[in-house]
Design a protein around this motif. Structure first.
Motif, PDB file in Angstrom:
ATOM      1  N   GLN A  72       0.811  -1.214   0.000  1.00  0.00           N
ATOM      2  CA  GLN A  72       0.000   0.000   0.000  1.00  0.00           C
ATOM      3  C   GLN A  72       0.849   1.271   0.000  1.00  0.00           C
ATOM      4  OE1 GLN A  72      -3.534  -0.344  -0.139  1.00  0.00           O
ATOM      5  NE2 GLN A  72      -2.768  -2.408  -0.582  1.00  0.00           N
ATOM      6  N   GLU A  73       2.157   1.109  -0.048  1.00  0.00           N
ATOM      7  CA  GLU A  73       3.088   2.232  -0.100  1.00  0.00           C
ATOM      8  C   GLU A  73       2.914   3.174   1.089  1.00  0.00           C
ATOM      9  OE1 GLU A  73       2.615   4.110  -3.862  1.00  0.00           O
ATOM     10  OE2 GLU A  73       3.363   2.381  -4.998  1.00  0.00           O
ATOM     11  N   ASP A  74       2.557   2.628   2.216  1.00  0.00           N
ATOM     12  CA  ASP A  74       2.403   3.383   3.453  1.00  0.00           C
ATOM     13  C   ASP A  74       2.368   2.391   4.606  1.00  0.00           C
ATOM     14  OD1 ASP A  74       2.093   5.391   5.256  1.00  0.00           O
ATOM     15  OD2 ASP A  74       0.054   5.945   4.686  1.00  0.00           O
ATOM     16  N   GLU A  75       2.825   2.808   5.754  1.00  0.00           N
ATOM     17  CA  GLU A  75       2.794   1.931   6.920  1.00  0.00           C
ATOM     18  C   GLU A  75       1.353   1.743   7.397  1.00  0.00           C
ATOM     19  OE1 GLU A  75       5.326   3.420   9.958  1.00  0.00           O
ATOM     20  OE2 GLU A  75       7.171   3.216   8.785  1.00  0.00           O
ATOM     21  N   LEU A  76       0.967   0.495   7.606  1.00  0.00           N
ATOM     22  CA  LEU A  76      -0.359   0.168   8.135  1.00  0.00           C
ATOM     23  C   LEU A  76      -0.237  -0.003   9.643  1.00  0.00           C
ATOM     24  CD1 LEU A  76      -1.554  -2.400   5.431  1.00  0.00           C
ATOM     25  CD2 LEU A  76      -1.580   0.106   5.375  1.00  0.00           C
ATOM     26  N   LEU A  77      -0.958   0.858  10.386  1.00  0.00           N
ATOM     27  CA  LEU A  77      -0.729   0.926  11.829  1.00  0.00           C
ATOM     28  C   LEU A  77      -1.871   0.371  12.672  1.00  0.00           C
ATOM     29  CD1 LEU A  77       0.789   4.532  12.006  1.00  0.00           C
ATOM     30  CD2 LEU A  77       1.982   2.337  11.746  1.00  0.00           C
ATOM     31  N   SER A  78      -3.069   0.293  12.147  1.00  0.00           N
ATOM     32  CA  SER A  78      -4.217  -0.138  12.962  1.00  0.00           C
ATOM     33  C   SER A  78      -5.295  -0.692  12.036  1.00  0.00           C
ATOM     34  CB  SER A  78      -4.770   1.022  13.798  1.00  0.00           C
ATOM     35  OG  SER A  78      -5.054   2.148  12.970  1.00  0.00           O
ATOM     36  N   VAL A  79      -6.199  -1.504  12.607  1.00  0.00           N
ATOM     37  CA  VAL A  79      -7.260  -2.119  11.817  1.00  0.00           C
ATOM     38  C   VAL A  79      -8.473  -2.357  12.705  1.00  0.00           C
ATOM     39  CG1 VAL A  79      -6.354  -4.452  12.233  1.00  0.00           C
ATOM     40  CG2 VAL A  79      -7.861  -4.031  10.257  1.00  0.00           C
ATOM     41  N   VAL A  80      -9.672  -2.181  12.106  1.00  0.00           N
ATOM     42  CA  VAL A  80     -10.934  -2.442  12.789  1.00  0.00           C
ATOM     43  C   VAL A  80     -11.965  -2.801  11.721  1.00  0.00           C
ATOM     44  CG1 VAL A  80     -11.889  -0.091  12.707  1.00  0.00           C
ATOM     45  CG2 VAL A  80     -12.455  -1.579  14.625  1.00  0.00           C
ATOM     46  N   SER A  81     -13.013  -3.522  12.105  1.00  0.00           N
ATOM     47  CA  SER A  81     -14.043  -3.952  11.158  1.00  0.00           C
ATOM     48  C   SER A  81     -15.302  -3.092  11.311  1.00  0.00           C
ATOM     49  CB  SER A  81     -14.391  -5.422  11.368  1.00  0.00           C
ATOM     50  OG  SER A  81     -14.937  -5.626  12.664  1.00  0.00           O
ATOM     51  N   ILE A  82     -16.029  -2.889  10.213  1.00  0.00           N
ATOM     52  CA  ILE A  82     -17.297  -2.163  10.203  1.00  0.00           C
ATOM     53  C   ILE A  82     -18.291  -2.926   9.330  1.00  0.00           C
ATOM     54  CG2 ILE A  82     -16.224   0.089  10.605  1.00  0.00           C
ATOM     55  CD1 ILE A  82     -16.610   0.675   7.613  1.00  0.00           C
ATOM     56  N   LYS A  83     -19.533  -2.433   9.316  1.00  0.00           N
ATOM     57  CA  LYS A  83     -20.584  -3.025   8.485  1.00  0.00           C
ATOM     58  C   LYS A  83     -20.754  -4.523   8.753  1.00  0.00           C
ATOM     59  CE  LYS A  83     -21.478   0.733   6.028  1.00  0.00           C
ATOM     60  NZ  LYS A  83     -22.796   1.415   6.011  1.00  0.00           N
ATOM     61  N   GLY A  84     -20.815  -4.880  10.042  1.00  0.00           N
ATOM     62  CA  GLY A  84     -20.984  -6.285  10.389  1.00  0.00           C
ATOM     63  C   GLY A  84     -19.808  -7.143   9.991  1.00  0.00           C
ATOM     64  N   SER A  85     -18.601  -6.616  10.112  1.00  0.00           N
ATOM     65  CA  SER A  85     -17.338  -7.300   9.774  1.00  0.00           C
ATOM     66  C   SER A  85     -17.197  -7.591   8.287  1.00  0.00           C
ATOM     67  CB  SER A  85     -17.198  -8.613  10.568  1.00  0.00           C
ATOM     68  OG  SER A  85     -17.169  -8.344  11.960  1.00  0.00           O
ATOM     69  N   GLN A  86     -18.007  -6.938   7.454  1.00  0.00           N
ATOM     70  CA  GLN A  86     -17.884  -7.136   6.010  1.00  0.00           C
ATOM     71  C   GLN A  86     -16.797  -6.261   5.395  1.00  0.00           C
ATOM     72  OE1 GLN A  86     -19.467  -9.571   4.327  1.00  0.00           O
ATOM     73  NE2 GLN A  86     -20.198 -10.135   6.381  1.00  0.00           N
ATOM     74  N   LYS A  87     -16.436  -5.178   6.099  1.00  0.00           N
ATOM     75  CA  LYS A  87     -15.393  -4.291   5.601  1.00  0.00           C
ATOM     76  C   LYS A  87     -14.385  -4.016   6.715  1.00  0.00           C
ATOM     77  CE  LYS A  87     -18.233  -2.031   2.108  1.00  0.00           C
ATOM     78  NZ  LYS A  87     -18.707  -0.747   1.532  1.00  0.00           N
ATOM     79  N   LEU A  88     -13.145  -3.780   6.311  1.00  0.00           N
ATOM     80  CA  LEU A  88     -12.069  -3.491   7.254  1.00  0.00           C
ATOM     81  C   LEU A  88     -11.568  -2.074   7.020  1.00  0.00           C
ATOM     82  CD1 LEU A  88      -9.987  -6.806   6.951  1.00  0.00           C
ATOM     83  CD2 LEU A  88     -11.981  -6.332   8.395  1.00  0.00           C
ATOM     84  N   VAL A  89     -11.307  -1.375   8.121  1.00  0.00           N
ATOM     85  CA  VAL A  89     -10.752  -0.020   8.073  1.00  0.00           C
ATOM     86  C   VAL A  89      -9.339  -0.083   8.628  1.00  0.00           C
ATOM     87  CG1 VAL A  89     -11.049   2.384   8.753  1.00  0.00           C
ATOM     88  CG2 VAL A  89     -13.058   0.947   8.400  1.00  0.00           C
ATOM     89  N   VAL A  90      -8.389   0.436   7.872  1.00  0.00           N
ATOM     90  CA  VAL A  90      -6.977   0.383   8.258  1.00  0.00           C
ATOM     91  C   VAL A  90      -6.449   1.807   8.373  1.00  0.00           C
ATOM     92  CG1 VAL A  90      -4.678  -0.423   7.631  1.00  0.00           C
ATOM     93  CG2 VAL A  90      -6.675  -1.831   7.108  1.00  0.00           C
ATOM     94  N   GLY A  91      -5.832   2.121   9.518  1.00  0.00           N
ATOM     95  CA  GLY A  91      -5.200   3.421   9.711  1.00  0.00           C
ATOM     96  C   GLY A  91      -3.751   3.406   9.241  1.00  0.00           C
ATOM     97  N   THR A  92      -3.310   4.501   8.618  1.00  0.00           N
ATOM     98  CA  THR A  92      -1.980   4.540   8.002  1.00  0.00           C
ATOM     99  C   THR A  92      -1.133   5.664   8.592  1.00  0.00           C
ATOM    100  OG1 THR A  92      -2.688   6.038   6.225  1.00  0.00           O
ATOM    101  CG2 THR A  92      -2.982   3.678   5.851  1.00  0.00           C
ATOM    102  N   GLN A  93       0.124   5.657   8.203  1.00  0.00           N
ATOM    103  CA  GLN A  93       1.075   6.652   8.697  1.00  0.00           C
ATOM    104  C   GLN A  93       0.771   8.050   8.160  1.00  0.00           C
ATOM    105  OE1 GLN A  93       3.539   6.253  10.903  1.00  0.00           O
ATOM    106  NE2 GLN A  93       4.204   8.391  10.744  1.00  0.00           N
TER     107      GLN A  93
END
Length: 303
Positions: A72-93
């Protein structure tokens, strides 16, 4: 089992009853930043500083991951699920939230949401009993701000807590994510507890105020209708009174006419008397003097 990730990118699965790890995964070459457990598939999602996301099937004995994303050409620092675990949200640098859709696979993100000025080091879900909880998350940034962000559509709802200059490393909600308090920890060696009720129930208060205003408008409209009904009732009463007076006038009409005629005769007599008494001195003519008058001699005879 327990999962650990080290600075070298090695993920290990542990049995607490044994001293040695059960399996090791070496698909990452930089630090492991966060884990996410997907209960439905028994998958462990790992984010790494090397810019990739990997998914491990803990039921398989293979040491290779089930899936791994592109760089992803960026550091992936955190992750959480939304929409009933159908989608993942990832926080970046860079402060961008990357959205992964599980149905589309883990190869690449499907959306990027900018807005955070600094890196997003921690993510957390809000309790499910709050509105839009399936698409609203808490974000902890390196600027020390704990924010509430709604996704799809994207909207910054506000700042929950402020750690000042110190980055936020971890966020958690009590009672297994369904409680009232959210704890945030940073580099200042302080655990901050924030009451979510004060944050999310302001919107409910506004809705209640709007409902109260609507009810007040309805009450005002009903009072206007009642006033109109009262005016109609009053006018109908006045009409009935007029009819009764007319009826009474019809019954005693002759008497009223007789009284009116007698009063007219008396008025005529009085007018005649007034005409006769108009000149009580019986003046014939005025003399040239200032107060001199010439009257009939008969006027003095009666004195």
């Amino acid at each position: 089992m327990l999962a650990t990730g080290d600075d070298d990118g090695v993920v290990k699965l542990w049995d607490p009853r044994k001293a040695e790890p059960l399996r090791e995964y070496t698909q990452h070459f930089d630090f492991i930043s966060d884990f996410l457990w997907l209960e439905d598939k028994k998958h462990l999602v790992c984010t790494s500083g090397d810019g990739t996301l990997s998914v491990i099937d803990v039921r398989s004995k293979k040491t290779e991951p089930f899936a791994q994303s592109e760089d992803q050409e960026d550091e992936l620092l955190s992750v959480v699920s939304i929409k009933g675990s159908q989608k993942l949200v990832v926080g970046t640098q860079l402060g961008i939230l990357s959205i992964f859709n599980r149905r589309s696979g883990y190869g690449d993100c499907v959306d990027r949401i900018p807005g955070h000025p600094y890196s997003i080091d921690a993510l957390c879900n809000i309790p499910s009993h709050y509105p839009n909880s399936h698409s609203t998350i808490l974000t902890g940034s390196s600027d020390g701000m704990l924010r509430v962000v709604q996704l799809l559509p994207t909207k910054l709802l506000g700042v929950v807590a402020d750690h000042g200059e110190f980055p936020i490393e971890r966020i958690a909600v009590d009672r297994g994510g369904e409680g009232r308090w959210v704890g945030s920890a940073g580099h200042e060696e302080v655990l901050k507890l924030t009451d979510l009720k004060e944050v999310f129930e302001d919107e409910g208060d506004e809705e209640e105020e709007e409902q109260e205003e609507d009810s007040d408008d309805e009450n005002a409209a009903s009072t206007e209708v009642n006033d109109e009904d009262a005016q109609k009732a009053q006018s109908s009463d006045e009409e009935e009174e007029k009819e009764e007076r007319n009826a009474s006038d019809g019954e005693g009409g002759k008497e009223a006419k007789a009284e009116a005629e007698s009063s007219d005769d008396e008025g005529a007599v009085e007018r005649k008397r007034k005409k006769k008494d108009k000149d009580p001195f019986q003046i014939t003519k005025k003399s040239k003097g200032r107060n001199g008058l010439e009257a009939e001699p008969s006027f003095f005879a009666d004195l």
